[in-house]
Design a protein around this motif. Structure first.
Motif, PDB file in Angstrom:
ATOM      1  N   LEU A  49      -4.005  -6.379  -6.250  1.00 26.47           N
ATOM      2  CA  LEU A  49      -3.591  -5.220  -5.462  1.00 26.47           C
ATOM      3  C   LEU A  49      -4.289  -3.952  -5.964  1.00 26.47           C
ATOM      4  N   ASN A  50      -4.355  -3.794  -7.278  1.00 23.89           N
ATOM      5  CA  ASN A  50      -5.053  -2.629  -7.836  1.00 23.89           C
ATOM      6  C   ASN A  50      -6.502  -2.594  -7.375  1.00 23.89           C
ATOM      7  N   PHE A  51      -7.104  -3.768  -7.315  1.00 15.87           N
ATOM      8  CA  PHE A  51      -8.496  -3.850  -6.890  1.00 15.87           C
ATOM      9  C   PHE A  51      -8.674  -3.346  -5.461  1.00 15.87           C
ATOM     10  N   LEU A  52      -7.743  -3.710  -4.565  1.00 18.09           N
ATOM     11  CA  LEU A  52      -7.837  -3.230  -3.184  1.00 18.09           C
ATOM     12  C   LEU A  52      -7.758  -1.707  -3.125  1.00 18.09           C
ATOM     13  N   LEU A  90      -2.264   1.535   4.936  1.00 19.98           N
ATOM     14  CA  LEU A  90      -3.107   0.494   5.524  1.00 19.98           C
ATOM     15  C   LEU A  90      -2.792   0.427   7.011  1.00 19.98           C
ATOM     16  N   GLU A  91      -3.754   0.799   7.838  1.00 22.15           N
ATOM     17  CA  GLU A  91      -3.550   0.751   9.294  1.00 22.15           C
ATOM     18  C   GLU A  91      -3.728  -0.687   9.760  1.00 22.15           C
ATOM     19  N   PHE A 110       0.841  -1.200   0.000  1.00 21.94           N
ATOM     20  CA  PHE A 110       0.000   0.000   0.000  1.00 21.94           C
ATOM     21  C   PHE A 110       0.879   1.253   0.000  1.00 21.94           C
ATOM     22  N   GLU A 111       1.914   1.250   0.823  1.00 21.62           N
ATOM     23  CA  GLU A 111       2.785   2.419   0.916  1.00 21.62           C
ATOM     24  C   GLU A 111       3.489   2.703  -0.408  1.00 21.62           C
ATOM     25  N   GLU A 112       3.803   1.652  -1.150  1.00 23.19           N
ATOM     26  CA  GLU A 112       4.427   1.833  -2.459  1.00 23.19           C
ATOM     27  C   GLU A 112       3.485   2.525  -3.431  1.00 23.19           C
ATOM     28  N   ASN A 117      -6.064   8.783   1.382  1.00 20.31           N
ATOM     29  CA  ASN A 117      -5.554   7.513   0.850  1.00 20.31           C
ATOM     30  C   ASN A 117      -5.181   6.577   1.988  1.00 20.31           C
ATOM     31  N   LYS A 118      -6.179   6.186   2.751  1.00 18.93           N
ATOM     32  CA  LYS A 118      -5.903   5.364   3.930  1.00 18.93           C
ATOM     33  C   LYS A 118      -7.131   4.538   4.274  1.00 18.93           C
ATOM     34  N   ILE A 119      -6.891   3.440   4.992  1.00 17.71           N
ATOM     35  CA  ILE A 119      -7.991   2.599   5.451  1.00 17.71           C
ATOM     36  C   ILE A 119      -7.473   1.667   6.533  1.00 17.71           C
TER      37      ILE A 119
END
Length: 595
Positions: free
Chosen positions: A435-438, A369-370, A362-364, A384-386
């Motif tokens: 990953l794109n889907f997430l 992502l918490e 996610f960071e890339e 841009n977080k979840i």
């Protein structure tokens, strides 16, 4: 301080075309404080007024109700904006609520007002079988009385699990806790178990020591400073947890000499400390971890002769700090050491390799992502977080088509290995489409949240009251239905040829929402949410009329109900005339994957 908040609430009410009495404003204040832990009344206004507040004639003693998703519990509020309440008054109100709970459990609800019947039933129906009876009552007033007399009257044989009594001091403290630059205790001297029992450590940034402090001196500190900074920098309010509380009480009263071995102790952050013989003097400090332990010792230690020792870690910064820097220091220590909160299934997965790997992926993409509670996203991530649990809910609704589990049993998304594997044990590093889907789910979720909040804030009422009740309970169902639409749009499922049983046989991942290039995306998603909400409302009315469900929560509680009633009926609806064609023409591009 309380009066100022009451005045603010009355003003917010006036801005929303509501004339509020001080008593009603006090109901809103206590629900906002205790349940939402917020003083942003406008942000939560729709839910407060329409889903929480029930105060009125024939309310069964219930002034507000709230469902705590994290703890899977119902919170009932009874509030008295008065300083003349006596023990007998409190007893009568709690007894009335207990009888009301019993009536609702036996479905005897005719005598209660519409707000209680709707909101309380809806809230109760969110409890799964595992958490049946997990109900807390919070009694709040400005009065002084012996709360222990009330507690003793309700020790056994109740229809609720916990009773919490809030007085003026506790309410003021909660308000202060939410505000910035909270005061700390200026100075206090604790008794310790001698200079030999200490462990010092220092780094470039911090210095600290681990000592054994006297329970008696801790109790005295509580009595003196409870509302004057002792817990102001503890990032969690003390939440009663009966099994934990009872164990601590039993140790205090029956095995005090074992307390050191059975409890994690306290963490104190401070400006400075000084050890002198059998004492440690601490300056500008707050207990940042151990509020539960401290409170239970203070309220249950029988007498000074029952003294015992518990472990205490004291930490200070090696640098001179200004006010802002001091607050940051306290918060850092509080977040890093706040490990006594009840462990949830998602906590046990926080350091799992697949979770750490997904966070890095996610960071890339410049998303956060918490994966650990208390470690939120940096400001630079913006929206841009979840949280990983919210991502799991979205995935389980949209992809797995199980919105009941996503909404009613989100802990099972982490505790059930089969559920967990479906979401997190995938080859995201190797499969860019997955990953794109997430990432797409995160963006889609932001649009949905914006739309839902705007619908709640609108004064023109695009949706009527019954439809808003469906929307408030139905986000995961809406996500699931749009996941179904995604399948139709991309020819992954045919309503003419495929059986609903095969809905989960295969899911094709890829970009979707980012492919939409028109400038009306917010309008399109709003229209879709409104359309699906109206559909769900009609289906709920049908099920309610046949006495198959008791509330919107009950209607959307299980995966079985979604598949056999909601989704089946939606497919039947799409088969009528040109409904499917019109759906694809208007909404299709929102969910169209890359070819």
């Amino acid at each position: 301080m309380i009066k100022k908040e009451i005045e603010k609430i009355v003003t917010v009410g006036r801005n929303n075309n509501m004339d509020l009495s001080d008593d009603k404003a006090f109901d809103i204040l206590m629900c906002a404080l205790y349940c939402y832990q917020s003083l942003d009344y406008q942000k939560h206004w729709y839910d407060l007024i329409n889903s929480n507040i029930t105060d009125g004639s024939n309310d069964g003693g219930i002034d507000f109700v709230y469902f705590d998703e994290d703890e899977m519990r119902v919170v009932i509020g009874q509030n008295k904006y008065s300083n003349t309440i006596k023990v007998g008054d409190v007893f009568n109100e709690i007894k009335k609520i207990d009888l009301t709970i019993n009536d609702f459990n036996k479905n005897r609800t005719q005598e209660y007002n519409k707000g209680v019947r709707k909101n309380f039933r809806d809230t109760l129906d969110r409890l799964t079988d595992e958490y049946t009876g997990n109900i807390d009552i919070v009694f709040s007033s400005l009065s002084l009385f012996d709360s222990n007399k009330v507690y003793r009257k309700f020790e056994v044989n109740n229809n609720f699990s916990e009773l919490i009594i809030m007085g003026e001091n506790e309410i003021v403290k909660m308000i202060e806790d939410i505000r910035e630059n909270l005061p700390v205790v200026k100075e206090y001297k604790f008794d310790i178990s001698g200079t030999q029992n200490k462990l010092k450590y220092a780094s470039d940034a911090y210095s600290g020591v681990v000592l054994n402090i006297s329970a008696n001196s801790l109790k005295k500190a509580f009595d003196k400073f409870e509302t004057e900074g002792l817990f102001n920098l503890n990032i969690r309010r003390f939440i009663k947890a009966k099994n934990v509380d009872d164990a601590i009480k039993e140790t205090i009263n029956k095995k005090p000499s074992d307390f050191w071995f059975l409890n994690n102790g306290l963490t104190i952050a401070c400006k400075d400390y000084h050890i002198d013989g059998n004492n440690v003097k601490i300056y500008d400090f707050s207990i940042v971890n151990g509020g539960q332990t401290t409170t239970l010792i203070a309220k249950n230690l029988p007498s000074e002769k029952n003294d015992f020792y518990l472990m205490c870690k004291i930490v200070k910064s090696n640098e001179e700090l200004d006010t802002t820097e001091s607050m940051r220091f306290f918060n850092n220590i509080a977040e890093a050491t706040n490990s006594q909160k009840p462990i949830q299934p998602r906590d046990l997965k926080a350091n799992a390799p697949e979770m750490v790997s997904l966070q890095r992926l996610f960071e890339e993409r410049d998303y956060y992502l918490e994966i650990k509670r208390g470690l939120p996203a940096a400001r630079r991530y913006g929206r841009n977080k979840i949280k990983n649990e919210e991502l799991a809910q979205l995935f389980f609704s949209f992809v797995v088509q199980k919105p009941g589990t996503a909404r009613s049993n989100k802990k099972a998304l982490f505790s059930n290995n089969a559920n967990y594997k479906q979401v997190f044990m995938r080859s995201y590093a190797k499969n860019k489409d997955e990953l794109n889907f997430l990432i797409e789910l995160v963006n889609y979720n932001n649009y949905l949240d914006d739309v839902i909040q705007r619908l709640k804030d609108r004064k023109d009422r695009t949706l009527d009251q019954d439809e808003m009740s469906i929307l408030s309970n139905g986000k995961q169902c809406i996500v699931a239905l749009t996941g179904f639409i995604y399948r139709i749009v991309n020819n992954d499922f045919s309503i003419k040829h495929d059986n609903i049983i095969s809905i989960n046989e295969k899911f094709n991942f890829g970009n979707f929402i980012s492919n939409y290039r028109e400038d009306d995306i917010e309008k399109k998603i709003t229209d879709l949410v409104v359309e699906l909400t109206k559909f769900l409302k009609d289906e709920y009315a049908r099920e309610f009329e046949m006495e198959k469900v008791t509330s919107p929560s009950n209607f959307m509680k299980t995966d079985k109900k979604y598949l056999e009633a909601i989704l089946k009926r939606y497919i039947d609806f799409l088969r009528i005339r040109n409904n499917e064609t019109e759906l694809l023409e208007y909404y299709g591009l929102l969910f169209k994957r890359n070819e």
